[in-house]
Motif scaffolding. Structure first.
Motif, PDB file in Angstrom:
ATOM      1  N   ILE A 193     -38.033  36.541   2.664  1.00 48.89           N
ATOM      2  CA  ILE A 193     -38.820  38.076   4.273  1.00 48.89           C
ATOM      3  C   ILE A 193     -39.637  36.651   4.824  1.00 48.89           C
ATOM      4  N   GLU A 194     -40.414  35.460   4.286  1.00 47.55           N
ATOM      5  CA  GLU A 194     -41.523  35.002   5.141  1.00 47.55           C
ATOM      6  C   GLU A 194     -40.432  34.488   6.179  1.00 47.55           C
ATOM      7  N   ILE A 195     -39.393  33.565   5.089  1.00 43.44           N
ATOM      8  CA  ILE A 195     -38.861  32.886   6.151  1.00 43.44           C
ATOM      9  C   ILE A 195     -37.992  33.029   6.796  1.00 43.44           C
ATOM     10  N   VAL A 196     -37.178  34.339   7.136  1.00 49.02           N
ATOM     11  CA  VAL A 196     -37.239  35.170   7.899  1.00 49.02           C
ATOM     12  C   VAL A 196     -37.430  35.160   9.055  1.00 49.02           C
ATOM     13  N   GLN A 197     -38.780  35.406   9.284  1.00 52.48           N
ATOM     14  CA  GLN A 197     -39.270  36.455  10.240  1.00 52.48           C
ATOM     15  C   GLN A 197     -39.760  35.054  11.093  1.00 52.48           C
ATOM     16  N   LYS A 198     -40.011  33.491  10.740  1.00 52.56           N
ATOM     17  CA  LYS A 198     -39.743  32.367  11.291  1.00 52.56           C
ATOM     18  C   LYS A 198     -38.194  32.261  12.636  1.00 52.56           C
ATOM     19  N   TYR A 199     -37.627  32.558  12.242  1.00 55.91           N
ATOM     20  CA  TYR A 199     -37.233  32.630  13.867  1.00 55.91           C
ATOM     21  C   TYR A 199     -36.427  33.360  14.212  1.00 55.91           C
ATOM     22  N   ARG A 200     -35.938  33.107  15.204  1.00 56.47           N
ATOM     23  CA  ARG A 200     -35.674  34.077  16.809  1.00 56.47           C
ATOM     24  C   ARG A 200     -34.550  34.460  16.312  1.00 56.47           C
ATOM     25  N   ASN A 201     -33.552  34.137  15.715  1.00 58.12           N
ATOM     26  CA  ASN A 201     -31.922  34.594  15.443  1.00 58.12           C
ATOM     27  C   ASN A 201     -32.045  34.761  13.955  1.00 58.12           C
ATOM     28  N   ALA A 202     -31.455  35.540  13.591  1.00 61.38           N
ATOM     29  CA  ALA A 202     -31.557  35.487  11.363  1.00 61.38           C
ATOM     30  C   ALA A 202     -31.706  36.302  11.369  1.00 61.38           C
ATOM     31  N   ALA A 203     -30.943  36.444  10.037  1.00 61.69           N
ATOM     32  CA  ALA A 203     -30.736  37.674   9.120  1.00 61.69           C
ATOM     33  C   ALA A 203     -30.601  36.638   8.065  1.00 61.69           C
ATOM     34  N   LEU A 204     -31.756  37.860   6.989  1.00 66.68           N
ATOM     35  CA  LEU A 204     -31.113  37.565   5.807  1.00 66.68           C
ATOM     36  C   LEU A 204     -30.187  38.933   4.381  1.00 66.68           C
ATOM     37  N   VAL A 205     -29.767  37.720   3.590  1.00 66.24           N
ATOM     38  CA  VAL A 205     -28.364  38.234   2.284  1.00 66.24           C
ATOM     39  C   VAL A 205     -29.335  38.222   0.799  1.00 66.24           C
ATOM     40  N   THR A 206     -29.426  39.232   0.414  1.00 66.77           N
ATOM     41  CA  THR A 206     -29.702  39.462  -0.319  1.00 66.77           C
ATOM     42  C   THR A 206     -29.145  39.452  -2.056  1.00 66.77           C
ATOM     43  N   GLY A 207     -28.873  38.735  -2.605  1.00 71.41           N
ATOM     44  CA  GLY A 207     -28.264  39.252  -4.076  1.00 71.41           C
ATOM     45  C   GLY A 207     -28.711  39.978  -4.576  1.00 71.41           C
ATOM     46  N   PRO A 208     -28.010  40.724  -6.041  1.00 74.27           N
ATOM     47  CA  PRO A 208     -28.368  41.634  -6.121  1.00 74.27           C
ATOM     48  C   PRO A 208     -29.833  41.263  -7.628  1.00 74.27           C
ATOM     49  N   ILE A 209     -30.651  42.498  -7.734  1.00 76.68           N
ATOM     50  CA  ILE A 209     -31.610  41.791  -8.567  1.00 76.68           C
ATOM     51  C   ILE A 209     -31.439  43.221  -9.699  1.00 76.68           C
ATOM     52  N   CYS A 210     -32.041  43.406 -10.723  1.00 83.70           N
ATOM     53  CA  CYS A 210     -32.346  44.665 -11.710  1.00 83.70           C
ATOM     54  C   CYS A 210     -33.770  45.107 -11.545  1.00 83.70           C
ATOM     55  N   LYS A 211     -33.476  46.942 -11.255  1.00 83.53           N
ATOM     56  CA  LYS A 211     -34.930  46.841 -10.765  1.00 83.53           C
ATOM     57  C   LYS A 211     -35.971  46.834 -12.402  1.00 83.53           C
ATOM     58  N   LYS A 212     -35.011  47.017 -13.508  1.00 85.92           N
ATOM     59  CA  LYS A 212     -35.910  47.086 -15.025  1.00 85.92           C
ATOM     60  C   LYS A 212     -35.918  46.215 -14.728  1.00 85.92           C
TER      61      LYS A 212
END
Length: 346
Positions: free
Chosen positions: A104-123
């Motif tokens: 999240i920190e990295i994606v907000q540093k760029y003018r045109n950037a998108a974030l794709v997130t791998g699956p996490i376990c809420k537990k």
């Protein structure tokens, strides 16, 4: 978006957070990046454990998996979190949490950037002391946004029509849904959906599903539509003349037109549907779109997508995880960012 974004490098950058290391995230990322469907001119950065990614690559190769990329050929923001052998779920939950925080920190540093997130376990997150109901809530908190939503989107490989369903309520018990729904909530979600669609369509067509069977049948099968939902929909529609809003529609027929638009080139289309609760929206999109469905968070200052499935602990490390949803997540992040009127205009 923030003015602190990089204004020199205008290439689209895709940041991928690995998710839970003990799940199928590392595998499907390496598989997805080998797909010919992913453009070559995208600047990709993976956020996670370099050692784990390399070990995953070696394991998959030893199992005879061919269509994978070597992580050594990719930019990796390496994060190594201390691993406690006697607390594996907690350790992996902690790692995946900080992978996402850094992404999240990295994606907000760029003018045109998108974030794709791998699956996490809420537990696992909870065991590690990170009490969020999911990645969406951490994203919203980190970006300091209050109005956000969980959208499921899929692009038909048959007609190229994009199928969008936003959820009014998300991960809550079914009995809590009527208690959480309100005119304010429905208006805020319709605002999100309309804003999203207007990035790509001048006058979007939106539909809203009823809460009760047959949308209450004039109060016979449930009173919410008759008591206040109809008025909430009508008042929003009056204030948003540039959107064609249909509904509340009986939930058992609301997605019929979606199935036709997915399969048939000349079928009438719409731009988005607001579902009242999680399974109401997820069942039709998963049945219609199968592995092409992608989770997207609306309301953020950047596009965020994620595969529409979980960690797959039962098949992790076996080399058999399907990567189509991750391919679609990456493609969707690219398509939505490039297709938006906001591209190169932050």
């Amino acid at each position: 978006m923030s003015n602190k974004r990089n204004t020199i490098d205008d290439r689209l950058k895709v940041i991928i957070s690995v998710g839970d290391d003990s799940g199928i995230g590392p595998e499907i990322i390496l598989k997805a990046l080998s797909s010919k469907e992913i453009p070559n001119n995208i600047d990709t950065l993976i956020v996670g454990s370099k050692i784990n990614l390399k070990n995953t690559y070696k394991k998959l190769k030893s199992l005879g998996v061919q269509n994978i990329v070597d992580p050594s050929n990719y930019q990796i923001h390496d994060i190594e979190i201390p691993f406690e052998i006697n607390k594996p779920k907690q350790s992996n939950g902690n790692s995946s949490f900080f992978y996402l925080k850094k992404a999240i920190e990295i994606v907000q540093k760029y003018r045109n950037a998108a974030l794709v997130t791998g699956p996490i376990c809420k537990k696992s997150w909870a065991l590690a002391g990170h009490n969020y109901s999911g990645q969406t809530e951490l994203l919203a908190e980190s970006c300091q946004v209050n109005n956000f939503g969980m959208l499921f989107t899929a692009k038909s490989p048959i007609t190229n029509w994009r199928f969008n369903t936003l959820l009014a309520t998300t991960h809550i018990p079914l009995c809590e849904v009527p208690k959480q729904l309100s005119t304010k909530l429905i208006h805020s979600k319709l605002n999100l959906l309309a804003t999203f669609c207007k990035n790509y369509v001048e006058k979007p067509i939106l539909k809203i599903a009823g809460l009760n069977p047959h949308a209450g049948e004039e109060g016979i099968l449930g009173s919410e539509e008759h008591d206040w939902i109809n008025d909430a929909v009508n008042s929003w529609s009056e204030q948003n003349k540039d959107v064609h809003l249909l509904g509340p529609i009986s939930p058992d027929t609301c997605w019929n037109s979606s199935a036709k638009a997915w399969r048939e080139d000349k079928a009438p289309t719409h731009n988005g549907i607001l579902a009242m609760y999680h399974d109401q929206g997820l069942i039709p999109i998963k049945v219609i779109a199968l592995n092409y469905s992608v989770n997207t968070t609306l309301g953020l200052p950047f596009i965020r997508t994620s595969p529409d499935h979980g960690t797959g602990f039962d098949i992790a490390g076996k080399g058999i995880a399907q990567s189509q949803s991750m391919v679609e997540a990456i493609k969707t992040a690219i398509d939505l960012t490039k297709g938006s009127r906001l591209f190169n205009a932050h």
